[in-house]
Design a protein around this motif. Structure first.
Motif, short mmCIF file in Angstrom:
data_model
loop_
_atom_site.label_atom_id
_atom_site.label_comp_id
_atom_site.label_asym_id
_atom_site.label_seq_id
_atom_site.Cartn_x
_atom_site.Cartn_y
_atom_site.Cartn_z
N GLU A 57 2.64 -0.21 -9.80
CA GLU A 57 1.86 -1.02 -8.87
C GLU A 57 2.80 -1.87 -8.04
O GLU A 57 3.95 -2.12 -8.43
CB GLU A 57 0.85 -1.90 -9.60
N SER B 70 -10.65 -0.96 2.34
CA SER B 70 -10.70 -2.00 1.32
C SER B 70 -11.34 -3.27 1.86
O SER B 70 -12.11 -3.95 1.15
CB SER B 70 -9.28 -2.29 0.82
N GLN C 41 -6.54 2.72 4.54
CA GLN C 41 -6.82 2.20 3.20
C GLN C 41 -7.12 0.71 3.25
O GLN C 41 -8.05 0.23 2.59
CB GLN C 41 -5.63 2.48 2.28
N GLU D 29 -7.16 9.50 0.22
CA GLU D 29 -6.39 8.30 0.54
C GLU D 29 -6.12 8.17 2.03
O GLU D 29 -5.89 7.05 2.52
CB GLU D 29 -5.10 8.29 -0.26
N THR E 129 0.82 -1.21 0.00
CA THR E 129 0.00 0.00 0.00
C THR E 129 0.85 1.25 0.00
O THR E 129 0.61 2.19 -0.76
CB THR E 129 -0.93 -0.02 1.23
N SER F 288 1.31 7.43 -2.84
CA SER F 288 2.27 6.34 -2.67
C SER F 288 3.66 6.77 -3.11
O SER F 288 3.84 7.70 -3.90
CB SER F 288 1.83 5.11 -3.46
N SER G 126 -12.20 6.94 -2.41
CA SER G 126 -11.80 7.18 -3.79
C SER G 126 -12.83 8.05 -4.46
O SER G 126 -14.02 8.04 -4.10
CB SER G 126 -11.64 5.86 -4.56
N GLU H 68 -0.10 2.30 -3.73
CA GLU H 68 -1.54 2.56 -3.67
C GLU H 68 -1.82 4.05 -3.74
O GLU H 68 -1.65 4.79 -2.78
CB GLU H 68 -2.14 1.98 -2.39
#
Length: 663
Positions: free
Chosen positions: A81, A139, A135, A312, A57, A65, A317, A61
């Motif tokens: 990523e 999630s 986060q 974030e 993350t 990030s 989002s 993320e």
């Protein structure tokens, strides 16, 4: 009763430790360099895996990030990523960066590894840890906001380790410290235990040669189907369910729909404005998309990074994208962050700053995506198909890749500001919220934040567009070397609008033909199961306010291209000429009515349906009458829809990928 199977033999082999960095380089046709670094990681049941989730993350993320700020913001990468899949056995932690045009893979790798070394040399900040924890918590809530999702998670973790893993997961994440994260980074992100891969694009392919051997096709054995009828459940006789849906309109024209769902501590937002690609000048193709994307890249009250951090920090989002007719806004948050989500939503709509530096970065990302799309058979085929279906001068006909590169490069900040002022207003704004929030609270929040937004008389209504059938189809071949699979798109203008009376009959007919994909359709049974020419094949109608195309899409071994096309056309003709059977109609109705409740399980799914109901004016009772609409369709009506909407003699075929002889 089912007899239990004996347990599989235990796996007793263990991969030996890696002693030294490994490297692999792939040279193949492409547009952008890609660097991937992989580190050996333990199984998901390891106590270290919680810290690895946080590391993924922190590294990859969102805009806050480290990889985004260190590579994307510095215009080295177009996408990044990071993370490790949660598996039963030891696997890999992946870090991937796709370069910008002109950026060498070595430079991309150096920047990526610098970020890894920073994690090892010093603890992450308390703010980074808190953001990652929120986060992950958010999630987790999004992934378990339906009964189906909860069952899936429980089943998955029962397979990976123990379903009780879920009961302590968030507590273990919250217990981590920056020192814990640094310790795990030092343990697993070692130079001697990593594998580095470079993808280096070449102009014409890394190796000569034609299509791969024909045996690369897919073939499965299909169980014979009996003649027994499919028992359809009887229509329910219970009164309509109170779904706690409220609809109201603000004084300036904003239409709001709220579905209260206290069962899930999350919120889903869907909104739309009539500011789609259809309204942009052809010499500024891409303007609508750039304007939409810039809404979240800084406002008059928040810098781009401040806007991203506000989302974030709580795992929320919010983003916008331009479609053909509308600009769509999608967001989600935990319900406790409702006010924050509304603040940011109103800020992006009314006070976008369109900072020039952000526009330059965004245009660079868009050009990088175009460069990749030109080398991707699916993207190249889709653009060519739309250019063939929509005639010259039609507002929905896309420009070529080369034209798009020129128009995007030419777009200025002044263009964005002018488009925003002309097309963004409350007059035709639709806002849908589904989740754990009261309708009266939503009313007050939006009235306070959007109620003084003035109407804009320049905003036009959405156009109603016809797409005429061509006198004859055409064949378009796009050679893209060094691809193992060829994409085939076949179809024609479909002549179907969402509100047409035969919409439901056409959906049933199409489901039988190929709408269910390869596993439950005529096209799938023949092309995939019997002939082994494709892994997947699917047909669909683009039925919107305008009548879009009917399209069949499949991917096949290049050597099997013409066989797959011939088989596809035979099945379309057979269905159009002979129709579907009562059994097929019954199976389609059972599928369409049976899956619908699953689409309403999540707040996001409910928000999507409520938005479509409002946009297409389907009526307040649509949710209750959905099954009734499909059950009322007869075999004769479905067959009539086939004759009306399928035109194999006037279809266009697009073939994109490796082609040996142009066929």
């Amino acid at each position: 009763p089912l007899t239990p199977l004996s347990a599989p033999p235990p796996v007793y082999t263990t991969e030996p430790p890696q002693r030294g960095e490994r490297r692999v380089t792939v040279k193949q046709a492409g547009a952008l360099p890609i660097v991937m670094v992989a580190y050996k990681t333990p199984a998901a049941k390891s106590p270290d895996f919680y810290a690895l989730d946080v590391l993924g993350t922190v590294l990859g993320e969102g805009r806050t990030s480290r990889l985004y700020q260190g590579l994307v913001d510095q215009e080295l990468a177009s996408a990044v990523e990071a993370g490790a899949p949660s598996l039963h056995d030891p696997f890999l932690f992946y870090i991937t960066a796709t370069g910008r045009p002109g950026v060498a893979a070595d430079k991309l790798e150096a920047a990526l590894l610098d970020e890894v070394e920073r994690l090892k040399s010093a603890p992450i900040t308390a703010a980074e840890l808190a953001r990652a924890q929120r986060q992950i918590e958010a999630s987790f809530a999004y992934q378990t906001d339906s009964v189906t999702a909860q069952a899936r998670e429980i089943g998955y973790w029962a397979m990976v380790d123990d379903w009780r893993y879920l009961t302590t997961y968030l507590d273990r994440i919250q217990a981590l410290t920056p020192a814990d994260i640094q310790s795990v980074a030092q343990k697993y992100f070692g130079a001697d235990i990593r594998t580095v891969g470079h993808f280096l694009p070449t102009a014409g392919g890394g190796a000569p040669g034609g299509p791969p051997p024909q045996e690369a096709a897919a073939r499965v054995e299909r169980a014979p189907r009996g003649a027994r009828p499919i028992p359809l459940p009887p229509p329910p006789k219970t009164p309509p369910v109170d779904r706690h849906i409220t609809r109201f309109t603000l004084s300036n024209g904003v239409t709001v729909v709220v579905q209260e769902n206290p069962a899930s501590p999350t919120l889903a937002l869907r909104a739309s404005l009539p500011a789609g690609r259809i309204l942009e000048p052809k010499d500024r193709a891409g303007l609508a998309s750039l304007t939409a994307a810039m809404l979240t890249r800084g406002t008059d009250t928040r810098s781009p990074l401040e806007f991203a951090a506000a989302l974030e920090d709580v795992g929320a989002s919010l983003g916008a994208s331009a479609e053909a007719l509308t600009t769509m806004i999608a967001g989600r948050a935990e319900s406790r962050d409702f006010e924050r989500l509304m603040d940011l939503f109103a800020d992006m709509l009314q006070r976008p700053a369109f900072p020039a530096a952000e526009l330059a970065r965004l245009k660079g990302e868009a050009l990088a995506q175009l460069a990749q799309a030109k080398e991707d058979p699916d993207s190249a085929a889709e653009r060519a198909f739309e250019r063939a279906v929509y005639p010259a001068g039609h507002p929905l006909r896309p420009v070529t890749f080369e034209e798009a590169e020129q128009t995007i490069s030419a777009i200025t900040r002044d263009d964005l500001v002018a488009f925003y002022r002309q097309r963004y207003a409350p007059d035709h704004l639709i806002v849908v919220l589904a989740g754990d929030v009261r309708a009266d609270r939503v009313r007050e929040a939006l009235r306070t934040r959007l109620g003084s937004w003035p109407a804009n008389p320049q905003v036009p209504p959405l156009p109603t567009l016809d797409v005429p059938l061509p006198a004859a189809g055409e064949r378009v071949v796009i050679g893209i070397p060094d691809k193992s699979q060829t994409t085939i798109l076949w179809g024609h203008p479909g002549g179907l609008r969402r509100r047409d009376p035969d919409f439901y009959a056409t959906q049933i007919m199409n489901l039988v033909l190929g709408g269910g994909g390869a596993l439950n359709s005529r096209l799938g049974a023949v092309i995939r199961d019997e002939l082994g020419l494709a892994y997947n094949v699917e047909s669909f109608f683009d039925a919107n306010v305008y009548p879009g195309p009917f399209e069949i899409a499949l991917g096949t071994n290049p050597a099997n291209t013409q066989r797959a096309i011939d088989a596809m056309i035979r099945e379309v003709r057979r269905l159009r000429d002979n129709g579907i059977t009562q059994r097929e109609r019954d199976e389609a109705v059972a599928y369409l009515t049976g899956r619908f409740p699953l689409r309403l399980e999540t707040n996001a799914g409910m928000a999507d349906i409520l938005w479509a109901m409002e946009f297409h004016q389907l009526g307040a009772d649509y949710l209750d009458r959905y099954a009734e609409y499909y059950r009322a369709v007869t075999v004769a009506q479905a067959n009539e829809a086939a004759k009306k909407h399928l035109h194999p003699d006037r279809a266009t075929v697009v073939i994109a990928g490796t082609v040996a002889d142009g066929r």
